[in-house]
Design a protein around this motif. Sequence first.
Motif, PDB file in Angstrom:
ATOM      1  N   GLU A  71       0.996  -1.328   0.041  1.00  0.00           N
ATOM      2  CA  GLU A  71       0.039  -0.120  -0.168  1.00  0.00           C
ATOM      3  C   GLU A  71       0.882   1.201   0.005  1.00  0.00           C
ATOM      4  O   GLU A  71       0.529   2.336  -0.692  1.00  0.00           O
ATOM      5  N   ALA A  72       1.889   1.257   0.914  1.00  0.00           N
ATOM      6  CA  ALA A  72       2.763   2.290   0.713  1.00  0.00           C
ATOM      7  C   ALA A  72       3.390   2.767  -0.542  1.00  0.00           C
ATOM      8  O   ALA A  72       3.647   3.838  -0.852  1.00  0.00           O
ATOM      9  N   ARG A  73       3.763   1.652  -1.256  1.00  0.00           N
ATOM     10  CA  ARG A  73       4.213   1.930  -2.830  1.00  0.00           C
ATOM     11  C   ARG A  73       3.143   2.431  -3.596  1.00  0.00           C
ATOM     12  O   ARG A  73       3.484   2.973  -4.573  1.00  0.00           O
ATOM     13  N   GLY A  74       2.007   2.245  -3.290  1.00  0.00           N
ATOM     14  CA  GLY A  74       0.894   2.872  -4.074  1.00  0.00           C
ATOM     15  C   GLY A  74       0.516   2.071  -5.375  1.00  0.00           C
ATOM     16  O   GLY A  74       1.397   0.972  -5.616  1.00  0.00           O
ATOM     17  N   ASN A  75      -0.233   2.529  -6.174  1.00  0.00           N
ATOM     18  CA  ASN A  75      -0.697   2.002  -7.613  1.00  0.00           C
ATOM     19  C   ASN A  75       0.529   2.098  -8.334  1.00  0.00           C
ATOM     20  O   ASN A  75       1.138   3.176  -8.719  1.00  0.00           O
ATOM     21  N   PRO A  76       0.827   0.861  -9.136  1.00  0.00           N
ATOM     22  CA  PRO A  76       2.281   0.944  -9.902  1.00  0.00           C
ATOM     23  C   PRO A  76       2.087   1.809 -10.982  1.00  0.00           C
ATOM     24  O   PRO A  76       3.155   2.494 -11.688  1.00  0.00           O
ATOM     25  N   LYS A  77       0.750   2.360 -11.588  1.00  0.00           N
ATOM     26  CA  LYS A  77       0.742   3.111 -12.541  1.00  0.00           C
ATOM     27  C   LYS A  77       1.091   4.546 -12.217  1.00  0.00           C
ATOM     28  O   LYS A  77       1.216   5.510 -12.995  1.00  0.00           O
ATOM     29  N   ASP A  78       0.639   4.948 -10.817  1.00  0.00           N
ATOM     30  CA  ASP A  78       0.838   6.327 -10.323  1.00  0.00           C
ATOM     31  C   ASP A  78       2.023   6.484  -9.411  1.00  0.00           C
ATOM     32  O   ASP A  78       2.683   7.704  -9.396  1.00  0.00           O
ATOM     33  N   LYS A  79       2.922   5.509  -9.376  1.00  0.00           N
ATOM     34  CA  LYS A  79       3.915   5.496  -8.395  1.00  0.00           C
ATOM     35  C   LYS A  79       4.995   6.350  -9.053  1.00  0.00           C
ATOM     36  O   LYS A  79       5.346   6.400 -10.332  1.00  0.00           O
ATOM     37  N   ASP A  80       5.990   6.878  -8.420  1.00  0.00           N
ATOM     38  CA  ASP A  80       7.186   7.421  -9.036  1.00  0.00           C
ATOM     39  C   ASP A  80       8.178   6.716  -9.605  1.00  0.00           C
ATOM     40  O   ASP A  80       8.079   5.469  -9.673  1.00  0.00           O
ATOM     41  N   ILE A  81       9.186   7.207 -10.388  1.00  0.00           N
ATOM     42  CA  ILE A  81       9.828   6.463 -11.209  1.00  0.00           C
ATOM     43  C   ILE A  81      10.858   5.879 -10.197  1.00  0.00           C
ATOM     44  O   ILE A  81      11.109   6.073  -9.172  1.00  0.00           O
ATOM     45  N   SER A  82      11.595   4.655 -10.782  1.00  0.00           N
ATOM     46  CA  SER A  82      12.274   3.858  -9.871  1.00  0.00           C
ATOM     47  C   SER A  82      13.482   4.695  -9.220  1.00  0.00           C
ATOM     48  O   SER A  82      13.964   5.756  -9.918  1.00  0.00           O
ATOM     49  N   ALA A  83      13.934   4.140  -8.046  1.00  0.00           N
ATOM     50  CA  ALA A  83      15.286   4.780  -7.613  1.00  0.00           C
ATOM     51  C   ALA A  83      16.389   5.052  -8.248  1.00  0.00           C
ATOM     52  O   ALA A  83      17.180   5.644  -8.421  1.00  0.00           O
ATOM     53  N   LYS A  84      16.740   3.721  -9.087  1.00  0.00           N
ATOM     54  CA  LYS A  84      17.665   3.537 -10.107  1.00  0.00           C
ATOM     55  C   LYS A  84      17.663   4.838 -11.144  1.00  0.00           C
ATOM     56  O   LYS A  84      18.629   5.411 -11.314  1.00  0.00           O
ATOM     57  N   THR A  85      16.592   5.152 -11.562  1.00  0.00           N
ATOM     58  CA  THR A  85      16.474   6.004 -12.717  1.00  0.00           C
ATOM     59  C   THR A  85      16.500   7.328 -12.161  1.00  0.00           C
ATOM     60  O   THR A  85      16.802   8.294 -12.953  1.00  0.00           O
ATOM     61  N   GLN A  86      15.728   7.751 -11.026  1.00  0.00           N
ATOM     62  CA  GLN A  86      16.023   9.016 -10.225  1.00  0.00           C
ATOM     63  C   GLN A  86      17.527   9.266  -9.970  1.00  0.00           C
ATOM     64  O   GLN A  86      18.018  10.460 -10.389  1.00  0.00           O
ATOM     65  N   LEU A  87      18.449   8.387  -9.559  1.00  0.00           N
ATOM     66  CA  LEU A  87      19.647   8.627  -9.407  1.00  0.00           C
ATOM     67  C   LEU A  87      20.463   8.847 -10.723  1.00  0.00           C
ATOM     68  O   LEU A  87      21.383   9.739 -10.733  1.00  0.00           O
ATOM     69  N   GLU A  88      20.379   7.850 -11.732  1.00  0.00           N
ATOM     70  CA  GLU A  88      20.603   8.325 -12.972  1.00  0.00           C
ATOM     71  C   GLU A  88      20.644   9.787 -13.526  1.00  0.00           C
ATOM     72  O   GLU A  88      21.471  10.425 -13.991  1.00  0.00           O
ATOM     73  N   GLN A  89      19.257  10.254 -13.382  1.00  0.00           N
ATOM     74  CA  GLN A  89      18.669  11.336 -13.612  1.00  0.00           C
ATOM     75  C   GLN A  89      19.477  12.783 -12.918  1.00  0.00           C
ATOM     76  O   GLN A  89      19.876  13.826 -13.543  1.00  0.00           O
ATOM     77  N   LEU A  90      20.071  12.468 -11.625  1.00  0.00           N
ATOM     78  CA  LEU A  90      20.380  13.338 -10.751  1.00  0.00           C
ATOM     79  C   LEU A  90      21.845  13.491 -10.815  1.00  0.00           C
ATOM     80  O   LEU A  90      22.283  14.730 -11.160  1.00  0.00           O
ATOM     81  N   ILE A  91      22.600  12.359 -11.143  1.00  0.00           N
ATOM     82  CA  ILE A  91      24.088  12.720 -11.021  1.00  0.00           C
ATOM     83  C   ILE A  91      24.723  11.857 -12.647  1.00  0.00           C
ATOM     84  O   ILE A  91      25.795  11.861 -12.624  1.00  0.00           O
ATOM     85  N   GLY A  92      23.963  11.252 -13.246  1.00  0.00           N
ATOM     86  CA  GLY A  92      24.526  10.406 -14.450  1.00  0.00           C
ATOM     87  C   GLY A  92      24.911  11.556 -15.690  1.00  0.00           C
ATOM     88  O   GLY A  92      24.120  12.659 -15.750  1.00  0.00           O
ATOM     89  N   ALA A  93      25.647  11.234 -16.524  1.00  0.00           N
ATOM     90  CA  ALA A  93      26.001  12.117 -17.567  1.00  0.00           C
ATOM     91  C   ALA A  93      26.907  11.111 -18.590  1.00  0.00           C
ATOM     92  O   ALA A  93      27.238  10.232 -18.280  1.00  0.00           O
ATOM     93  N   GLN A  94      27.297  11.618 -19.584  1.00  0.00           N
ATOM     94  CA  GLN A  94      28.382  11.128 -20.627  1.00  0.00           C
ATOM     95  C   GLN A  94      29.546  10.812 -19.907  1.00  0.00           C
ATOM     96  O   GLN A  94      30.008  11.856 -19.225  1.00  0.00           O
ATOM     97  N   GLY A  95      30.005   9.621 -20.189  1.00  0.00           N
ATOM     98  CA  GLY A  95      31.388   9.116 -19.545  1.00  0.00           C
ATOM     99  C   GLY A  95      31.157   8.960 -17.948  1.00  0.00           C
ATOM    100  O   GLY A  95      32.107   8.575 -17.292  1.00  0.00           O
TER     101      GLY A  95
END
Length: 323
Positions: free
Chosen positions: A209-233
Amino acid sequence: MSKRTHSQSAAAAATPDGQPSPKRAKSETGATPQISLANSLFKWTSSTVTKTYPPLPPVADPALETAALTHSGMRKSLSDPSYERLEWVGDAYLEVIASELIFQTFPTLDPGKSSQYREMLIRNTTLGQFSVHYGLDKRANFPAEFGLGGRVNGTKASERQRVKALGDIFEAYVGALIRADPADGFRQASEWLKVLWGSVLERQIREEEARGNPKDKDISAKTQLEQLIGAQGVKIEYRDLPSAGKKDRDTKQLLYSVGCFLNGWGETGLQLGYGSALGKKEAGQKAAQMALENKKVVKKYAEKRKAFVAAKAAQAEKEAEGA
């Protein structure tokens, strides 16, 4: 019945559309129970979970109830019924009901983890506790060596044999409950078991229940981390770590451990986080989540990324002006 063969027993007792096989699941009274999963089973919610045991549903046919609690060695004659056949069909019904509840409550759970949850519900230790709570052990007519009813002569059966007998009795009682009332027994058993089992999976239900509906939940932790600190190289890598024999507290299965490592921004193999779970994918997500929760570190490399992106944009603008 061994819990290693549940899928085989369920397949033997039910056809692909969920209806019991007329040949294999024929009632002792000649009637076939009516099964409607859609009308009998709905997913667990935290509001439906209770620590209170529901009342024991009565078996409509006294003969079937007696058979469910009678060991074959205690029959007056070989033609008298005993618990074995009812335990066999009850085992299959338990698996069907548990599977449907898990399927509805945990919509994104993979089959392996779903099987582990189901095993928590239908294993002998769980069912045996129910037998003892409802006093089925004291009502059971088993040889004295099982010590189920506190009879004299002591207990000669091993603890493992006794636990299995207690589980078998519960399975047989469920079989008798459903077979004795073809019109309503399956619904009655399903509602009863849903309440009983809710407390066994309470933590997992609340986490879902804490995770919520899969259709509505936020992007995965891996994706969030990649978007925050990932870059070419810059590479964020997930590698297996020694598990040190750690086990899941519910299923007792060995856990996978995964570490999250940063290669880039002047770092080589810098561990940002780690996670443990029954599956590598989930363990990796937990490692990424731990990294995200280290706000100071994330901010440091997010600023490096921001400066890098700004420099690239400025370079591109300069090249465009000179073209």
